[in-house]
Design a protein around this motif. Structure first.
Motif, mmCIF file in Angstrom:
data_model
loop_
_atom_site.group_PDB
_atom_site.id
_atom_site.type_symbol
_atom_site.label_atom_id
_atom_site.label_comp_id
_atom_site.label_asym_id
_atom_site.label_seq_id
_atom_site.Cartn_x
_atom_site.Cartn_y
_atom_site.Cartn_z
ATOM 1 N N VAL A 6 0.833 -1.205 0.000
ATOM 2 C CA VAL A 6 0.000 0.000 0.000
ATOM 3 C C VAL A 6 0.868 1.256 0.000
ATOM 4 O O VAL A 6 0.569 2.239 -0.686
ATOM 5 C CB VAL A 6 -0.953 -0.005 1.209
ATOM 6 C CG1 VAL A 6 -1.690 1.331 1.326
ATOM 7 C CG2 VAL A 6 -1.943 -1.139 1.089
ATOM 8 N N LEU A 14 -2.605 3.263 -9.800
ATOM 9 C CA LEU A 14 -3.804 3.060 -8.986
ATOM 10 C C LEU A 14 -4.987 3.832 -9.563
ATOM 11 O O LEU A 14 -6.116 3.340 -9.586
ATOM 12 C CB LEU A 14 -3.526 3.498 -7.547
ATOM 13 C CG LEU A 14 -4.598 3.154 -6.513
ATOM 14 C CD1 LEU A 14 -4.749 1.648 -6.382
ATOM 15 C CD2 LEU A 14 -4.251 3.784 -5.168
ATOM 16 N N ASN A 24 -11.473 -2.544 -5.333
ATOM 17 C CA ASN A 24 -10.305 -2.760 -4.479
ATOM 18 C C ASN A 24 -9.330 -1.593 -4.579
ATOM 19 O O ASN A 24 -8.685 -1.215 -3.593
ATOM 20 C CB ASN A 24 -9.601 -4.060 -4.859
ATOM 21 C CG ASN A 24 -10.375 -5.288 -4.410
ATOM 22 O OD1 ASN A 24 -11.356 -5.168 -3.674
ATOM 23 N ND2 ASN A 24 -9.954 -6.459 -4.839
ATOM 24 N N VAL A 28 -7.770 0.720 -1.574
ATOM 25 C CA VAL A 28 -6.338 1.013 -1.393
ATOM 26 C C VAL A 28 -6.110 2.516 -1.317
ATOM 27 O O VAL A 28 -5.340 3.005 -0.482
ATOM 28 C CB VAL A 28 -5.508 0.398 -2.545
ATOM 29 C CG1 VAL A 28 -4.045 0.822 -2.433
ATOM 30 C CG2 VAL A 28 -5.619 -1.111 -2.528
ATOM 31 N N GLU A 108 1.163 -2.903 -6.903
ATOM 32 C CA GLU A 108 -0.214 -2.650 -7.330
ATOM 33 C C GLU A 108 -1.051 -3.927 -7.229
ATOM 34 O O GLU A 108 -2.149 -3.933 -6.671
ATOM 35 C CB GLU A 108 -0.244 -2.107 -8.771
ATOM 36 C CG GLU A 108 0.255 -0.686 -8.925
ATOM 37 C CD GLU A 108 1.781 -0.601 -8.912
ATOM 38 O OE1 GLU A 108 2.437 -1.631 -9.185
ATOM 39 O OE2 GLU A 108 2.312 0.489 -8.620
ATOM 40 N N SER A 111 -1.450 -5.048 -3.469
ATOM 41 C CA SER A 111 -2.343 -4.165 -2.701
ATOM 42 C C SER A 111 -3.804 -4.393 -3.062
ATOM 43 O O SER A 111 -4.689 -4.331 -2.196
ATOM 44 C CB SER A 111 -1.960 -2.693 -2.934
ATOM 45 O OG SER A 111 -2.131 -2.350 -4.309
ATOM 46 N N ALA A 115 -6.594 -5.740 -0.275
ATOM 47 C CA ALA A 115 -7.362 -4.538 0.075
ATOM 48 C C ALA A 115 -8.543 -4.850 0.995
ATOM 49 O O ALA A 115 -8.725 -4.224 2.050
ATOM 50 C CB ALA A 115 -7.843 -3.844 -1.198
#
Length: 418
Positions: A6, A14, A24, A28, A108, A111, A115
């Motif tokens: 994260v 993101l 998700n 995050v 990525e 995470s 999540a």
């Protein structure tokens, strides 16, 4: 693993998932907005895991192991040490190192996978995590440390990422060069890429028609400033194609019918701003006259000049007029006086500014020599400056035409030789 994923996730990637509607990714982003509470939750989990691992190991493993090696002196102490070492090893490898490496390799993806579970854990541990978060915020306030929530990406960081991409093979050399030149545009003034006044080929309405015809034919240019008597009294600009068209369609050729208004800019305008001016002022031809504070013409710039500033030299476009740097057989360089100082620094991989570069504001090698000497040099004059020796080879009137540059090598190598 969740903590490092994260924290390390790139906001640009993101955001792409968020735009695609990935729930998700939204979680995050929400966790990253308040890292204090999120890190508190993570620390609660890590601490509980460590405590439970120690308690479980001591209660279930040390006693059976001590009984198994009871024939050895100090069996109980040895069993505790073995259990501690084993549990610590497993905790470090399985619980710390491997998860963190996995998270760093693809933050990525990791995470997004953790999540939902991290969101549940955050809600479950919220009463404790809020206390921890408030306590840490209070200590940060006492120490006068501001928590930064924004990541500012600098040009230097982008260049480092581009360099890494170049080394990995995902970015081509030409792409890297173009991006670097685009960054430089914002730092350059238009005077660094303009054609200086004494080299402008312009049409004087007071000259004979045949004189102007020869001037147009021999210049190999496609657009010309037009004035009457003095270049400062310019009327506009004309294109060669319009002249040719008018000569074939009209009995009496009237140049005023094909004159177009040029874009006039200050010599202190930044190059990137000029590109914006060209885009916003479509009614003007793609030529700009550069004037000083008194309104006198200092030079001109075409769209091709800006294009070459981005993609580099384009073969076939005014090649004869381009300032050149030629390396001789002895390793020395013969360089035109009009050679841009930025390209000179690139040629010799100079990272720092040359002496008085910012103060004097010179943009060519000739300007640097004049700043160095303080006077108009004569042919044969030599100047020492750091790792370079500059020898004036040719002077055309008051203009430095050719300079011989002797490179002694980086200063580190010179000091080692001494």
């Amino acid at each position: 693993m969740a903590e490092l994923a994260v924290v390390s996730v790139r906001k640009s990637k993101l955001q792409k998932y968020i735009d695609e509607g990935n729930k998700n990714a939204m979680i995050v982003a929400e966790l990253g907005e308040d890292p204090n509470e999120f890190l508190s939750t993570v620390q609660i989990g890590i601490s509980l895991t460590a405590v439970l691992t120690g308690a479980f190991g001591g209660a279930t493993l040390s006693e059976p192991l001590a009984a198994a090696i009871s024939f050895i002196p100090y069996s109980e102490a040895i069993s505790v040490i073995v259990v501690v070492i084993l549990s610590t090893y497993l905790t470090l490898v399985i619980g710390e190192i491997v998860p963190k490496v996995i998270a760093l390799n693809d933050p990525e993806r990791v995470s997004l996978k953790v999540a939902k579970s991290m969101l549940i854990l955050t809600k479950v541990s919220r009463p404790i995590s809020v206390i921890l978060a408030k306590s840490s915020s209070f200590l940060l306030w006492v120490m006068r440390i501001d928590r930064r929530t924004d990541d500012i990406v600098t040009e230097e960081e982008i260049e480092l990422m581009i360099k890494e991409g170049r080394e990995d093979g995902t970015i081509e050399q030409e792409e890297e060069d173009i991006i670097k030149r685009v960054f430089k545009l914002d730092d350059q003034k238009v005077e660094s890429i303009m054609t200086p006044r004494n080299e402008i080929i312009w049409i004087d309405l007071e000259d004979d028609r045949d004189v102007n015809k020869i001037k147009i034919i021999e210049s190999k240019r496609s657009i010309f400033p037009i004035a009457s008597g003095e270049l400062d009294d310019f009327i506009g600009v004309v294109q060669a194609k319009d002249i040719l068209s008018a000569m074939f369609t009209e009995d009496e050729f009237d140049v005023h019918k094909i004159v177009k208004e040029p874009l006039v800019v200050s010599e202190h305008l930044e190059t990137l701003e000029l590109l914006k001016e060209f885009k916003e002022n479509q009614e003007y031809v793609h030529m700009s006259l550069v004037v000083d504070e008194f309104g006198s013409v200092e030079g001109l710039i075409t769209l091709n000049d800006l294009l070459e500033g981005i993609v580099g030299d384009i073969p076939g476009i005014d090649e004869d007029d381009e300032p050149k740097a030629t390396q001789r057989l002895d390793g020395n360089w013969l360089i035109d006086g009009r050679y841009p100082i930025d390209r000179f620094k690139e040629l010799f991989e100079l990272k720092e500014n040359l002496p008085d570069e910012e103060e004097d504001g010179y943009t060519t090698l000739a300007g640097f020599i004049l700043s160095l000497s303080g006077t108009i040099p004569d042919e044969g004059d030599r100047y020492d400056c750091g790792r370079f020796i500059f020898e004036i080879i040719d002077v055309d009137g008051h203009q430095i035409d050719k300079v011989l540059v002797i490179d002694l090598g980086p200063e580190e190598e010179i000091e080692e030789e001494e």
